[in-house]
Design an enzyme around this catalytic site. Structure first.
Site, PDB file in Angstrom:
ATOM      1  N   LYS A  80       0.843  -1.135  -0.191  1.00  0.00           N
ATOM      2  CA  LYS A  80      -0.026  -0.132   0.206  1.00  0.00           C
ATOM      3  C   LYS A  80       0.828   0.960  -0.095  1.00  0.00           C
ATOM      4  O   LYS A  80       2.000   1.109   0.464  1.00  0.00           O
ATOM      5  CB  LYS A  80      -0.802  -0.068   1.479  1.00  0.00           C
ATOM      6  N   GLY A 178     -24.240   3.634   3.861  1.00  0.00           N
ATOM      7  CA  GLY A 178     -23.555   4.364   3.006  1.00  0.00           C
ATOM      8  C   GLY A 178     -23.592   3.888   1.497  1.00  0.00           C
ATOM      9  O   GLY A 178     -23.870   2.742   1.248  1.00  0.00           O
ATOM     10  N   GLY A 180     -22.330   5.364  -1.523  1.00  0.00           N
ATOM     11  CA  GLY A 180     -21.602   5.876  -2.209  1.00  0.00           C
ATOM     12  C   GLY A 180     -21.180   4.852  -3.561  1.00  0.00           C
ATOM     13  O   GLY A 180     -22.017   4.321  -3.961  1.00  0.00           O
ATOM     14  N   VAL A 182     -19.865   2.200  -4.113  1.00  0.00           N
ATOM     15  CA  VAL A 182     -19.805   0.966  -3.528  1.00  0.00           C
ATOM     16  C   VAL A 182     -21.400   0.805  -3.315  1.00  0.00           C
ATOM     17  O   VAL A 182     -22.414  -0.092  -3.817  1.00  0.00           O
ATOM     18  CB  VAL A 182     -19.162   0.248  -3.008  1.00  0.00           C
TER      19      VAL A 182
HETATM   20  P1  NAD Z   1     -17.403   6.413  -1.104  1.00  0.00           P
HETATM   21  O1  NAD Z   1     -16.791   7.741  -0.583  1.00  0.00           O
HETATM   22  O2  NAD Z   1     -17.912   6.595  -2.697  1.00  0.00           O
HETATM   23  O3  NAD Z   1     -18.874   6.027  -0.420  1.00  0.00           O
HETATM   24  C1  NAD Z   1     -18.807   6.146   0.920  1.00  0.00           C
HETATM   25  C2  NAD Z   1     -20.434   6.609   1.490  1.00  0.00           C
HETATM   26  O4  NAD Z   1     -20.348   6.716   2.730  1.00  0.00           O
HETATM   27  C3  NAD Z   1     -20.511   8.052   0.968  1.00  0.00           C
HETATM   28  O5  NAD Z   1     -21.759   8.378   0.227  1.00  0.00           O
HETATM   29  C4  NAD Z   1     -20.696   8.753   2.440  1.00  0.00           C
HETATM   30  O6  NAD Z   1     -21.535  10.015   2.476  1.00  0.00           O
HETATM   31  C5  NAD Z   1     -21.112   7.565   3.236  1.00  0.00           C
HETATM   32  N1  NAD Z   1     -20.938   8.030   4.473  1.00  0.00           N
HETATM   33  C6  NAD Z   1     -19.765   8.322   5.254  1.00  0.00           C
HETATM   34  N2  NAD Z   1     -19.968   8.169   6.630  1.00  0.00           N
HETATM   35  C7  NAD Z   1     -21.123   7.622   6.959  1.00  0.00           C
HETATM   36  C8  NAD Z   1     -21.981   7.489   7.948  1.00  0.00           C
HETATM   37  N3  NAD Z   1     -21.494   7.566   9.129  1.00  0.00           N
HETATM   38  N4  NAD Z   1     -23.117   6.984   7.683  1.00  0.00           N
HETATM   39  C9  NAD Z   1     -23.739   6.486   6.797  1.00  0.00           C
HETATM   40  N5  NAD Z   1     -22.950   6.948   5.414  1.00  0.00           N
HETATM   41  C10 NAD Z   1     -21.920   7.667   5.636  1.00  0.00           C
HETATM   42  O7  NAD Z   1     -16.546   5.232  -0.958  1.00  0.00           O
HETATM   43  P2  NAD Z   1     -16.797   3.728  -1.704  1.00  0.00           P
HETATM   44  O8  NAD Z   1     -15.958   3.552  -2.822  1.00  0.00           O
HETATM   45  O9  NAD Z   1     -18.242   3.306  -2.156  1.00  0.00           O
HETATM   46  O10 NAD Z   1     -16.341   2.725  -0.491  1.00  0.00           O
HETATM   47  C11 NAD Z   1     -17.208   2.268   0.595  1.00  0.00           C
HETATM   48  C12 NAD Z   1     -16.321   1.493   1.326  1.00  0.00           C
HETATM   49  O11 NAD Z   1     -16.053   0.130   0.636  1.00  0.00           O
HETATM   50  C13 NAD Z   1     -15.075   2.148   1.927  1.00  0.00           C
HETATM   51  O12 NAD Z   1     -14.732   1.863   3.516  1.00  0.00           O
HETATM   52  C14 NAD Z   1     -14.074   1.519   1.174  1.00  0.00           C
HETATM   53  O13 NAD Z   1     -12.653   1.530   1.909  1.00  0.00           O
HETATM   54  C15 NAD Z   1     -14.633   0.042   0.888  1.00  0.00           C
HETATM   55  N6  NAD Z   1     -14.276  -0.338  -0.505  1.00  0.00           N
HETATM   56  C16 NAD Z   1     -14.415   0.077  -1.741  1.00  0.00           C
HETATM   57  C17 NAD Z   1     -13.697  -0.482  -2.605  1.00  0.00           C
HETATM   58  C18 NAD Z   1     -14.135   0.107  -4.263  1.00  0.00           C
HETATM   59  O14 NAD Z   1     -14.029  -0.694  -5.040  1.00  0.00           O
HETATM   60  N7  NAD Z   1     -14.590   1.622  -4.261  1.00  0.00           N
HETATM   61  C19 NAD Z   1     -13.038  -1.569  -2.706  1.00  0.00           C
HETATM   62  C20 NAD Z   1     -13.085  -2.199  -1.622  1.00  0.00           C
HETATM   63  C21 NAD Z   1     -13.390  -1.649  -0.255  1.00  0.00           C
END
Ligand code: NAD
Length: 350
Positions: A80, A178, A180, A182
């Site tokens: 990382k 959440g 976002g 994903v």
């Molecule tokens: P993102 O930033 O697009 O989405 C996160 C969402 O969570 C946002 O909409 C944000 O407003 C919301 N959020 C933040 N705090 C919150 C809370 N307390 N309560 C409710 N909602 C809240 O991120 P993402 O890419 O969708 O990733 C989401 C999670 O999955 C992260 O933990 C990330 O590490 C993990 N992840 C993502 C990927 C990927 O391919 N993007 C791969 C592996 C793991």
């Protein structure tokens, strides 16, 4: 900074610091283990309060990538990178070029990709300085998030099959925390499979969109983990399952995308004591890394989805073993990852 003295050092093979006064770059690349192949893991840009916090983050994340890549069956080790800077104010072409040089100086032992704070455009600049970049359009299928969501959905189906003997999510209630990149897609996939949705996000616009599109019910962010549902899917930030929230969880299954969902190993043990099935986060959310791994160049999106569906099979194996051995699934998952690495080490020395 002496990385070897850090409590999270845990046998890392290499930790490389770079300070470039011209561009302002301050980065750390941690390579935890390359037994299975070069170390692949994203680069996070974050305004860490101090270098020690940055070192702690990169060490924990790179170790996590070793386990994630091993359990996903990828020919990759774990690593990382972090850039110590504020993504809102500190980005420049020179900074990402200098980071590209940092990655390149390791000669391919570390392969980088996007993580929190980094965009496609940033990584394009990095890719101008080193070939050791994945997850951008030029190197494959682009944005990994839809593939992560697909893997989470496949895992969810396995979990409801295992715990509730259901072949699909039809008629079940899924609570998504959440919405976002994903979580929004997980919600859409669950809805398309016949689930009722309960959702929460700190961003009201995202909630409104999912409510309108998927007929979801919304609840406040501090209640989503405690709603009555069949599946709770943490898709926001890590550490959401802790000594306060675990006793309040009312879903029988926890299966979501967020990294490091359990604040401590005791939280996993508490879930098990309460009879809640926990699908280990790094197994469930490996779809993204599988989609950017240099496994088979030129794979179509559909071929990739079939490959990622194997997350469901691996979860099935983990859950069966966990039941047989009366252990939390995340302990079994760790052991399976460690077994795979140990076997590769034995093969190599044979
Ligand atoms: P993102 O930033 O697009 O989405 C996160 C969402 O969570 C946002 O909409 C944000 O407003 C919301 N959020 C933040 N705090 C919150 C809370 N307390 N309560 C409710 N909602 C809240 O991120 P993402 O890419 O969708 O990733 C989401 C999670 O999955 C992260 O933990 C990330 O590490 C993990 N992840 C993502 C990927 C990927 O391919 N993007 C791969 C592996 C793991």
């Amino acid at each position: 900074l002496d990385a070897t003295a850090h409590p999270s050092f845990d046998g890392h093979q290499q930790v490389d610091f770079r300070v470039d006064p011209v561009s302002g770059l301050r980065s750390i690349i941690a390579i935890h283990d390359t037994t299975l192949g070069p170390a692949l893991g994203g680069c996070r840009m974050w305004p860490y309060a101090n270098d020690m916090d940055a070192l702690d983050d990169v060490l924990r994340l790179s170790r996590g990538m070793t386990y994630k890549n091993a359990l996903a069956g990828l020919p990759l080790g774990g690593g990382k990178a972090v850039i110590i800077a504020d993504p809102k104010t500190d980005k420049s072409r020179a900074l990402f070029e200098a980071f590209g040089d940092h990655v390149d100086s390791l000669g391919g032992r570390y392969i980088t990709a996007e993580d929190v704070g980094i965009t496609d455009a940033d990584m394009e600049i990095v890719a101008g300085r080193t070939p050791h970049v994945r997850g951008i359009r030029a190197t494959g299928l682009g944005d990994p998030s839809p593939f992560t969501a697909w893997g989470v959905f496949c895992a969810m189906r396995t979990a409801v099959g295992f715990a509730l003997e259901r072949a699909s999510l039809a008629g079940l209630t899924v609570a998504v925390q959440g919405l976002g990149h994903v979580g929004g897609r997980v919600a859409a996939l669950a809805h398309a499979d016949g689930a009722r949705l309960i959702v929460a996000d700190i961003d009201q616009a995202r909630v409104d969109e999912v409510v309108a599109r998927n007929g979801a019910t919304s609840v406040p962010v501090d209640r989503i983990h405690a709603v009555t549902a069949d599946v709770f899917a943490p898709c926001a930030l890590g550490g959401g399952l802790n000594e306060t929230t675990v006793p309040q969880v009312r879903a029988g299954i926890v299966c979501g995308a967020a990294n490091n969902q359990l604040r401590t190993p005791q939280d996993g043990a508490s879930l098990m004591r309460r009879g809640i099935l926990y699908a280990p986060d790094y197994l469930v959310n490996a779809g993204g890394v599988i989609s950017i791994a240099p496994e088979r160049p030129g794979m179509t999106a559909d071929e990739m989805k079939s490959r990622i569906a194997r997350i469901g099979d691996t979860l099935g194996l983990v859950l069966s073993r966990a039941k047989m051995q009366d252990l939390p699934p995340e302990v079994v998952a760790d052991r399976m990852a460690e077994e795979r690495i140990a076997a590769a080490r034995r093969d190599r020395s044979a």
